[in-house]
Design a protein around this motif. Structure first.
Motif, mmCIF file in Angstrom:
data_model
loop_
_atom_site.group_PDB
_atom_site.id
_atom_site.type_symbol
_atom_site.label_atom_id
_atom_site.label_comp_id
_atom_site.label_asym_id
_atom_site.label_seq_id
_atom_site.Cartn_x
_atom_site.Cartn_y
_atom_site.Cartn_z
ATOM 1 N N GLU A 202 2.410 1.457 -3.248
ATOM 2 C CA GLU A 202 1.543 2.182 -4.547
ATOM 3 C C GLU A 202 1.441 3.608 -4.299
ATOM 4 O OE1 GLU A 202 -2.399 0.075 -4.609
ATOM 5 O OE2 GLU A 202 -1.221 -1.732 -3.795
ATOM 6 N N LYS A 203 1.235 4.099 -3.174
ATOM 7 C CA LYS A 203 1.220 5.584 -2.898
ATOM 8 C C LYS A 203 2.262 6.177 -3.460
ATOM 9 C CE LYS A 203 -1.728 5.285 1.245
ATOM 10 N NZ LYS A 203 -2.063 5.529 2.518
ATOM 11 N N LYS A 204 3.470 5.647 -3.112
ATOM 12 C CA LYS A 204 4.897 6.368 -3.569
ATOM 13 C C LYS A 204 4.864 6.347 -4.951
ATOM 14 C CE LYS A 204 9.173 5.711 -1.644
ATOM 15 N NZ LYS A 204 10.362 5.112 -1.185
ATOM 16 N N ASN B 174 2.526 6.020 -7.279
ATOM 17 C CA ASN B 174 1.357 7.114 -7.763
ATOM 18 C C ASN B 174 1.850 8.512 -7.580
ATOM 19 O OD1 ASN B 174 -0.331 4.913 -8.694
ATOM 20 N ND2 ASN B 174 -1.221 4.950 -6.636
ATOM 21 N N LYS B 175 2.326 8.856 -6.438
ATOM 22 C CA LYS B 175 2.960 10.222 -6.205
ATOM 23 C C LYS B 175 4.046 10.608 -7.268
ATOM 24 C CE LYS B 175 5.353 12.946 -2.896
ATOM 25 N NZ LYS B 175 5.836 12.993 -1.167
ATOM 26 N N ASN C 48 -3.793 2.629 -11.059
ATOM 27 C CA ASN C 48 -3.855 1.424 -10.298
ATOM 28 C C ASN C 48 -2.904 0.338 -10.582
ATOM 29 O OD1 ASN C 48 -6.170 2.613 -9.380
ATOM 30 N ND2 ASN C 48 -7.450 2.202 -10.849
ATOM 31 N N ASN D 188 0.789 -1.189 0.166
ATOM 32 C CA ASN D 188 -0.068 0.307 -0.097
ATOM 33 C C ASN D 188 0.961 1.138 0.066
ATOM 34 O OD1 ASN D 188 -2.561 1.383 -0.041
ATOM 35 N ND2 ASN D 188 -2.582 1.305 2.161
ATOM 36 N N GLU D 189 1.884 1.431 0.822
ATOM 37 C CA GLU D 189 2.768 2.493 0.894
ATOM 38 C C GLU D 189 3.439 2.518 -0.504
ATOM 39 O OE1 GLU D 189 5.410 2.061 4.319
ATOM 40 O OE2 GLU D 189 4.112 1.327 5.527
#
Length: 179
Positions: free
Chosen positions: A8-10, A12-13, A71, A5-6
Motif C-alpha cells: 500500500e505504501k509503495k 501510494n508513493k 486508500n 501494508n508495504e
C-alpha cells in the motif's frame, strides 16, 4: 511479494509521484505493475496487440484519476481487477466489427492449438477464477498465500480451487488425446 501494508505504501508513493510528475510516475507505475496488467489482459483472451491497447487504457485511467485514488487496501488485486475489466471492455468492442466467414472458420483442431499459447489453451476450459489462480501461480510465480492475499480469498479455498482445476485440466488433456 511485499506485505499488504508495504505494498500500500509503495502504491501510494507511486500515485503521489504521478500527481507531481505524471511522466515519471506513469513510468514507475508501469515498471512496478505492468506485468499484472499484461497478465490480466491475457487472462481474458486478449491477443498480443490488444494487450498493449489495454495497458494504454489502464495507464491513461490511472493518470486521469490519480487525484481521486485513495486508500487502496490491496493494490495488486485492485490493479488486476481494473485491468481485467478494461480488457473485457476492449474485447467487447470487437463485436462491433463485421464478422466474415473466413474469420470464424477453422480447418481443423490443430489450427486451434497452433493459434494459441499452449498454456492458454490448457486453461481454457477452466472458469475465470480458476484461470486467475493458474495465471498467478505459473505466470507470476506467486505462492498460494500471495494469491489468497491478492484475490482476498481464504487460503484453503485457493488450494481447493487449484487442485480441482488441475483435475479438470487432466481430464481435458485425456479427452483431447494429448497424453
Amino acid at each position: 511479494m511485499l506485505k499488504n501494508n508495504e505494498e500500500e505504501k509503495k502504491f501510494n508513493k507511486i500515485i503521489r509521484l504521478i500527481r507531481k510528475d505524471s511522466h515519471k510516475g506513469i513510468e514507475c507505475f508501469y515498471a512496478e505493475y505492468g506485468k499484472i496488467i499484461y497478465i490480466a489482459a491475457k487472462s481474458v483472451g486478449c491477443s498480443e496487440d490488444r494487450v498493449y491497447d489495454v495497458i494504454d487504457v489502464v495507464l491513461t485511467k490511472i493518470w486521469q484519476k490519480a487525484n481521486k485514488i485513495r486508500n487502496v487496501k490491496n493494490p495488486r488485486g485492485w490493479i488486476f481487477t481494473m485491468a481485467r475489466n478494461c480488457a473485457i471492455d476492449e474485447l467487447n468492442e470487437r463485436w462491433h466489427l463485421e464478422l466474415k466467414e473466413e474469420i470464424c472458420k477453422a480447418d481443423d483442431e490443430l489450427e486451434k492449438v497452433d493459434g494459441k499459447d499452449e498454456f492458454e489453451y490448457l486453461i481454457s476450459p477452466l472458469k475465470e477464477n480458476e484461470r486467475d489462480i493458474f495465471i498467478f501461480k505459473f505466470r507470476m510465480d506467486y505462492t498460494f498465500q500471495d494469491i489468497a492475499n491478492i484475490l482476498e480469498i481464504p487460503l484453503p479455498t485457493i488450494t481447493t480451487t487449484y487442485y480441482r482445476a488441475l483435475a479438470k485440466i487432466k481430464k481435458f488433456i485425456k479427452k483431447e488425446n494429448y497424453e
